[in-house]
Design an enzyme around this catalytic site. Sequence first.
Site: not given
Ligand code: DX5
Ligand code: ZN
Length: 217
Positions: A7, A32, A34, A36, A65, A67, A136, A142-144, A174, A196
Amino acid sequence: MVKIAPSILSADFSKLGDEIREVEKAGADYIHIDVMDGMFVPNITMGPLVVEAIRPVTSLTLDVHLMIEQPERYVEAFAKAGADIISVHVESTKHLHRTIQLIKSAGVKAGIVLNPHTPVEAIRHCLGDADLVLVMTVNPGFGGQSFIKETVIKIQELNEIRNTERYNYEIEVDGGVTDETIALCTNAGADVAVAGSYVFGKSDREGAIQALKQAVK
Ligand code: DX5
Ligand code: ZN
């Protein structure tokens, strides 16, 4: 063999092209993306312009993706920009079936996304039309974040329905994917894992992607 979809949310945006070339060389299968809107999820990220800019950089599948609220408004723009897969959340669109048909009529593969709290039953009657179902494994935005284990049962359910009905969708996960959580997903039937922070958070991207692929062997 599991497919890995880094991602770019966790990439360095100041050198996005280089980041994508690097993960492609490192063995990534999809990219991927994202998207938003600050409404469906609290965060704001990127739009069709970014997809268009990335398209000539890689030959990998661009896995978009969405959102965003009412994603049907932007299907055509993302298709024109070069998306290969467009996935929408069941909660974001009033007429999911119509939106799936719209994505397909734009010549793009259609994905449906389930939030952690959303049951498979919510999309049961659209599964025959889906090219991808994205489960999901964190709350979107958010990532992480940490992997939510309770979501794994839905991967199993989707896998069983796919076998029984002879459907063709890929199952993608994801959020919170690491070398410790990925096997839970693939053992349950996942084909594609988004990663990600696990990939872009490490300087050795090839090592990270290989570690994920090794963890499911
Ligand atoms: C969250 C995103 C993910 C995100 C995953 O809303 O859809 O794609 O980037 O990040 P990690 O792998 O860091 O959880
Ligand atoms: Zn995603």
